[in-house]
Motif scaffolding. Structure first.
Motif, PDB file in Angstrom:
ATOM      1  N   LEU A  53       0.751  -1.356   0.042  1.00 51.23           N
ATOM      2  CA  LEU A  53       0.153  -0.003   0.228  1.00 51.23           C
ATOM      3  C   LEU A  53       0.861   1.162   0.085  1.00 51.23           C
ATOM      4  O   LEU A  53       0.475   2.260  -0.725  1.00 51.23           O
ATOM      5  CB  LEU A  53      -0.843  -0.084   1.259  1.00 51.23           C
ATOM      6  CG  LEU A  53      -2.166  -1.078   1.111  1.00 51.23           C
ATOM      7  CD1 LEU A  53      -2.823  -1.091   2.559  1.00 51.23           C
ATOM      8  CD2 LEU A  53      -3.022  -0.601  -0.018  1.00 51.23           C
ATOM      9  N   VAL A  54       1.996   1.230   0.815  1.00 50.48           N
ATOM     10  CA  VAL A  54       2.852   2.418   1.018  1.00 50.48           C
ATOM     11  C   VAL A  54       3.634   2.614  -0.474  1.00 50.48           C
ATOM     12  O   VAL A  54       3.435   3.677  -0.997  1.00 50.48           O
ATOM     13  CB  VAL A  54       3.891   2.236   1.975  1.00 50.48           C
ATOM     14  CG1 VAL A  54       4.829   3.183   1.798  1.00 50.48           C
ATOM     15  CG2 VAL A  54       3.305   2.386   3.433  1.00 50.48           C
ATOM     16  N   THR A  55       3.854   1.729  -1.050  1.00 50.15           N
ATOM     17  CA  THR A  55       4.613   1.545  -2.521  1.00 50.15           C
ATOM     18  C   THR A  55       3.371   2.256  -3.375  1.00 50.15           C
ATOM     19  O   THR A  55       4.068   3.150  -4.214  1.00 50.15           O
ATOM     20  CB  THR A  55       4.983   0.175  -3.067  1.00 50.15           C
ATOM     21  OG1 THR A  55       5.878  -0.066  -1.926  1.00 50.15           O
ATOM     22  CG2 THR A  55       5.738   0.299  -4.380  1.00 50.15           C
ATOM     23  N   ARG A  56       2.451   1.786  -3.542  1.00 53.13           N
ATOM     24  CA  ARG A  56       1.416   2.317  -4.461  1.00 53.13           C
ATOM     25  C   ARG A  56       1.146   3.773  -4.309  1.00 53.13           C
ATOM     26  O   ARG A  56       1.033   4.593  -4.850  1.00 53.13           O
ATOM     27  CB  ARG A  56      -0.010   1.418  -4.199  1.00 53.13           C
ATOM     28  CG  ARG A  56       0.040   0.015  -4.906  1.00 53.13           C
ATOM     29  CD  ARG A  56      -1.327  -0.387  -5.043  1.00 53.13           C
ATOM     30  NE  ARG A  56      -1.231  -1.639  -5.512  1.00 53.13           N
ATOM     31  CZ  ARG A  56      -2.435  -2.188  -6.200  1.00 53.13           C
ATOM     32  NH1 ARG A  56      -3.544  -1.718  -5.850  1.00 53.13           N
ATOM     33  NH2 ARG A  56      -2.229  -3.452  -6.760  1.00 53.13           N
ATOM     34  N   HIS A  57       0.907   4.175  -2.693  1.00 49.50           N
ATOM     35  CA  HIS A  57       0.840   5.427  -2.563  1.00 49.50           C
ATOM     36  C   HIS A  57       1.818   6.389  -2.999  1.00 49.50           C
ATOM     37  O   HIS A  57       1.749   7.400  -3.510  1.00 49.50           O
ATOM     38  CB  HIS A  57       0.691   5.610  -0.883  1.00 49.50           C
ATOM     39  CG  HIS A  57       0.381   7.114  -0.651  1.00 49.50           C
ATOM     40  ND1 HIS A  57      -0.829   7.752  -0.674  1.00 49.50           N
ATOM     41  CD2 HIS A  57       1.102   7.923   0.114  1.00 49.50           C
ATOM     42  CE1 HIS A  57      -0.442   9.000  -0.197  1.00 49.50           C
ATOM     43  NE2 HIS A  57       0.534   9.141   0.373  1.00 49.50           N
ATOM     44  N   ARG A  58       2.864   5.874  -2.873  1.00 48.50           N
ATOM     45  CA  ARG A  58       4.206   6.818  -3.367  1.00 48.50           C
ATOM     46  C   ARG A  58       4.209   7.011  -4.772  1.00 48.50           C
ATOM     47  O   ARG A  58       4.742   7.754  -5.161  1.00 48.50           O
ATOM     48  CB  ARG A  58       5.498   6.120  -3.054  1.00 48.50           C
ATOM     49  CG  ARG A  58       5.944   6.211  -1.485  1.00 48.50           C
ATOM     50  CD  ARG A  58       7.074   5.726  -1.090  1.00 48.50           C
ATOM     51  NE  ARG A  58       7.411   6.090   0.332  1.00 48.50           N
ATOM     52  CZ  ARG A  58       7.752   5.324   1.324  1.00 48.50           C
ATOM     53  NH1 ARG A  58       8.457   3.850   0.836  1.00 48.50           N
ATOM     54  NH2 ARG A  58       7.956   5.529   2.273  1.00 48.50           N
ATOM     55  N   ARG A  59       3.551   6.295  -5.532  1.00 45.94           N
ATOM     56  CA  ARG A  59       3.370   6.074  -6.961  1.00 45.94           C
ATOM     57  C   ARG A  59       2.559   7.273  -7.559  1.00 45.94           C
ATOM     58  O   ARG A  59       2.425   7.566  -8.750  1.00 45.94           O
ATOM     59  CB  ARG A  59       3.465   4.826  -7.610  1.00 45.94           C
ATOM     60  CG  ARG A  59       4.400   3.886  -7.569  1.00 45.94           C
ATOM     61  CD  ARG A  59       4.203   2.819  -8.671  1.00 45.94           C
ATOM     62  NE  ARG A  59       4.855   1.604  -8.074  1.00 45.94           N
ATOM     63  CZ  ARG A  59       4.238   0.407  -7.756  1.00 45.94           C
ATOM     64  NH1 ARG A  59       2.981   0.083  -8.244  1.00 45.94           N
ATOM     65  NH2 ARG A  59       5.060  -0.588  -7.350  1.00 45.94           N
ATOM     66  N   LEU A  60       1.498   7.566  -6.592  1.00 46.71           N
ATOM     67  CA  LEU A  60       0.564   8.515  -6.826  1.00 46.71           C
ATOM     68  C   LEU A  60       1.066   9.784  -7.496  1.00 46.71           C
ATOM     69  O   LEU A  60       2.116  10.280  -7.058  1.00 46.71           O
ATOM     70  CB  LEU A  60      -0.534   8.627  -5.967  1.00 46.71           C
ATOM     71  CG  LEU A  60      -1.373   7.365  -5.499  1.00 46.71           C
ATOM     72  CD1 LEU A  60      -2.239   7.958  -4.252  1.00 46.71           C
ATOM     73  CD2 LEU A  60      -2.260   7.054  -6.362  1.00 46.71           C
ATOM     74  N   ALA A  61       0.264  10.346  -8.491  1.00 46.71           N
ATOM     75  CA  ALA A  61       0.849  11.834  -8.906  1.00 46.71           C
ATOM     76  C   ALA A  61       0.644  12.600  -7.820  1.00 46.71           C
ATOM     77  O   ALA A  61      -0.338  12.593  -7.068  1.00 46.71           O
ATOM     78  CB  ALA A  61       0.099  12.060 -10.000  1.00 46.71           C
ATOM     79  N   HIS A  62       1.368  13.804  -7.848  1.00 46.26           N
ATOM     80  CA  HIS A  62       1.468  15.002  -6.913  1.00 46.26           C
ATOM     81  C   HIS A  62       0.329  15.622  -7.004  1.00 46.26           C
ATOM     82  O   HIS A  62       0.109  16.161  -8.450  1.00 46.26           O
ATOM     83  CB  HIS A  62       2.660  15.607  -6.696  1.00 46.26           C
ATOM     84  CG  HIS A  62       2.629  16.905  -6.006  1.00 46.26           C
ATOM     85  ND1 HIS A  62       2.573  16.808  -4.494  1.00 46.26           N
ATOM     86  CD2 HIS A  62       2.462  18.049  -6.199  1.00 46.26           C
ATOM     87  CE1 HIS A  62       2.755  17.919  -4.161  1.00 46.26           C
ATOM     88  NE2 HIS A  62       2.577  18.950  -5.091  1.00 46.26           N
TER      89      HIS A  62
END
Length: 93
Positions: A53-62
């Motif tokens: 989940l953390v890895t996916r969150h980090r990939r989200l666009a700013h």
């Protein structure tokens, strides 16, 4: 490949058919020789670990909150906007 079975076959062999579905098979059910339904396994998503989940969150666009607010104000206007005393406001960050 899908197996085609009759409604009667489904009724008479329901336990075996359901076992096969549970193991990934799909059946097309006929009534009077005409296909009327499909019986297939439900696709279930596996639960993600906290690390995934953390890895996916980090990939989200700013998201630039100030630019988004400016776009919203330009589109909707600011007349009905809730002020700084909004009881439902939350810290943004």
């Amino acid at each position: 490949m899908d197996d085609v079975i009759s409604q009667r076959e489904l009724r008479n062999n329901s336990a075996a058919v359901m076992d096969a579905v549970e193991n990934g098979e799909t059946f097309r059910i006929t009534r009077n020789g005409v296909e009327v339904a499909e019986l297939r396994p439900i696709t279930r998503r596996r639960k993600l670990s906290a690390e995934e989940l953390v890895t996916r969150h980090r990939r989200l666009a700013h998201v630039d909150a100030a630019a988004m607010r400016a776009d919203a104000d330009a589109f909707f206007g600011t007349e009905d906007r809730v002020g700084e005393d909004d009881p439902w406001s939350r810290p943004r960050g």
